[in-house]
Design a protein around this motif. Structure first.
Motif: not given
Length: 603
Positions: A38-45, A55-56, A58-64
């Protein structure tokens, strides 16, 4: 073996009295493979409505957030979108940290951000200032050229970031803007290696200054310097966010020159590095994107320069995503034929520690479990990533005060400093004399003003606003550097293509200038071709992010123009096309040279 349960958990890693290295090892010894992955990922939020987690995106397909933090063990996030209310942002940050604290190990979240202190609004590169103090673009800081001012800007930005919980800056961008057409040039310090090195180092010092004796620590913002080993020499000036811009070329043999600003960044303690998307062509290195490139990341950065900080890929190297209105493939340049699994392995073998813009932790878990990458290799990166969180003080106190955030972000002193920098960055390149021999600028008080691109209510504080050039004593026209329209909305955030103004724009400016002395202001996110305007306009000013009031303060003489060109201003597109993209100051017969800039006589 790692522990899979919360029973008998050794919480001594939370003891701030222990050395950071000991805290890292005590935590590492208890982590499961999924927690490490989990440390290896820098996701958009994104901030949820009214500061809720939401809830995430959707424009960038990002989960909650709940799925990302509790389900996938992620705890590094890149905050999207302008930030309008600091107190709301602070409350949201605290809720996100509470969610992270509820997990088995309670590893706190590190929030990162693209630049957000100027006028740009590009979801792939930078956000407008909104609640933050508003400054010129990085190119405007270069036009001022003052190391102390750049460090002061970075220190102010640091305080504003920390107030809302932003602890990693996905900047500075110390690429050399040696290809005038390149869309990312506005976020650089221009095309001069020495100026970029000096100002980039000052920028890092300001952001990484801590609350205790200025050392890196709980009051600091970690900088992710980009884009190693230099993202400027783009084939035809196209950007490698897109497949047609994937190649970086060095016909002038200047690969080493582009390393100079990174050497300066490393010398002042840059903590993190981001390789760019581009792939080197015709060099000693493998022709694959820099994020996959072992010769560049391990050979150059790790071994030649001895860098033991975090290396994070640029966003979206592994998987493609729906972005705004269209699907954009992974930027896996040179390795498009590899599967997502193979791409991830190649990045890890190259020496990266994090995947930007990705959240595929399950795939990494499967890779580790299958023995395709050893857990010992994974632990090398885990140590770096945990060390940064401990040194930033996030394990000791990850929360922020919403009231303090509201009082700090965009306060009057910070805004005044940003506005002063806007005025100082304005670069006067021509200022012809009228019939009486007096220069056009500064404008005399009480003139009738015809304006375009400026709010008439703002202009009214500087003269009498009239409705046509024929009624005016002087016209002030604001333009933006031209660019070519591309197929998707996301592409059009990256201004690319020809630097020539369309014929109808040239005709309009010429028509106005034939009726009344005309001051032309051009927002130069790229060095536009201004040759058609030099003889027509009474004066030409370049801006790199400035409000209408800042511009009129300078035009009226309430402030003096201080900017100097941070690049050569080309005279024609033919000269741009003929130039070598890796070589600075390589366009033939430039209209104005690097360092050019006029001012007013001292009063």
């Amino acid at each position: 073996m790692t522990s899979e349960t919360t029973t008998d958990l050794d919480t001594s890693y939370r003891d701030p009295a222990l050395p950071v290295a000991d805290r890292v090892e005590r935590l590492l010894a208890q982590m499961t493979v999924p927690e490490k992955a989990g440390l290896f990922f820098q996701c958009m939020i994104s901030i949820g409505p009214d500061g809720e987690l939401g809830d995430g995106n959707p424009a960038f397909s990002i989960p909650s957030p709940d799925e990302l933090v509790a389900g996938r063990h992620l705890n590094h996030f890149n905050l999207l979108g302008p930030l309008a209310d600091p107190a709301v942002a602070a409350r949201w940050q605290n809720k996100l940290q509470e969610l992270a604290a509820s997990t088995r190990l309670g590893i706190p979240v590190t929030l990162s951000t693209d630049p957000r202190h100027s006028f740009t609004d590009n979801p792939g590169a930078a956000f407008n200032a909104a609640a933050f103090s508003e400054w010129p673009e990085t190119m405007g800081l270069a036009a001022i050229g003052d190391e102390d001012l750049v460090e002061r800007f970075a220190d102010i930005a640091r305080q504003e970031y920390v107030a809302v919980g932003l602890r990693c800056a996905l900047h500075p961008q110390v690429d050399l803007a040696t290809e005038p057409r390149w869309a990312r040039g506005f976020a650089t310090f221009g095309e001069d290696a020495d100026l970029t090195s000096r100002l980039g180092a000052a920028y890092i010092r300001g952001f990484q200054r801590g609350d205790q004796d200025g050392a890196f620590g709980p009051g600091s913002v970690s900088t992710m310097t980009k884009h190693f080993p230099g993202g400027g020499p783009q084939q035809d000036g196209e950007d490698p966010h897109f497949a047609y811009g994937r190649e970086q070329i060095y016909p002038g043999g200047q690969f080493e020159l582009h390393l100079k600003p990174f050497e300066a960044a490393l010398a002042v303690g840059a903590r993190q590095m981001m390789p760019y998307y581009g792939m080197p062509v015709g060099t000693e290195f493998e022709e694959v994107g820099f994020g996959f490139n072992k010769g560049v990341i391990t050979g150059l950065l790790r071994e030649r320069y001895g860098f033991d900080g975090i290396v994070c890929t640029d966003w979206g190297l592994i998987t493609g995503h729906m972005i705004i209105d269209a699907f954009h493939p992974a930027r896996a340049w040179g390795v498009e034929h590899l599967s997502e699994r193979e791409r991830m392995i190649k990045c890890l073998e190259a020496g990266v520690d994090q995947f930007g813009g990705e959240y595929g932790a399950d795939l990494l878990v499967d890779i580790i479990t299958a023995g395709e990458v050893s857990e010992d290799r994974i632990d090398v990166s885990v140590r770096r990533l945990l060390r940064e969180k401990f040194e930033l003080g996030l394990f000791d106190d990850p929360y922020v005060d919403p009231d303090r955030a509201a009082a700090t972000v965009g306060n009057a002193d910070f805004r005044a400093a940003g506005e002063a920098a806007q005025r100082a960055s304005l670069t006067l390149i021509t200022n012809s004399a009228g019939a009486d021999g007096t220069p056009t600028l500064p404008l005399r008080p009480g003139l009738a003003l015809y304006v375009e691109g400026i709010d008439p209510d703002v202009a009214a504080a500087y003269g009498t606003v009239v409705g046509s050039p024929a009624e005016a004593d002087v016209a002030v026209l604001r333009l933006k550097a031209p660019y070519e329209t591309r197929a998707t909305a996301f592409e059009n955030f990256f201004h690319a293509g020809s630097l020539e103004f369309p014929a109808d724009v040239v005709a309009h400016v010429t028509e106005v200038a034939a009726q009344v002395p005309t001051v032309l202001d051009v927002f130069c996110d790229r060095p536009a071709i201004l040759t058609p305007f030099v003889d027509a306009a009474a004066a030409i000013v370049l801006d790199f992010g400035a409000s209408g009031a800042a511009l009129l303060d300078v035009l009226s003489g309430r402030a003096r123009p201080q900017g100097r060109l941070p690049f050569d201003l080309p005279s024609s597109m033919a000269a741009v096309v003929a130039s070598r993209p890796d070589v600075p100051f390589d366009t033939a017969d430039p209209l104005f040279r690097f360092g050019h800039g006029l001012s007013y006589p001292e009063s």
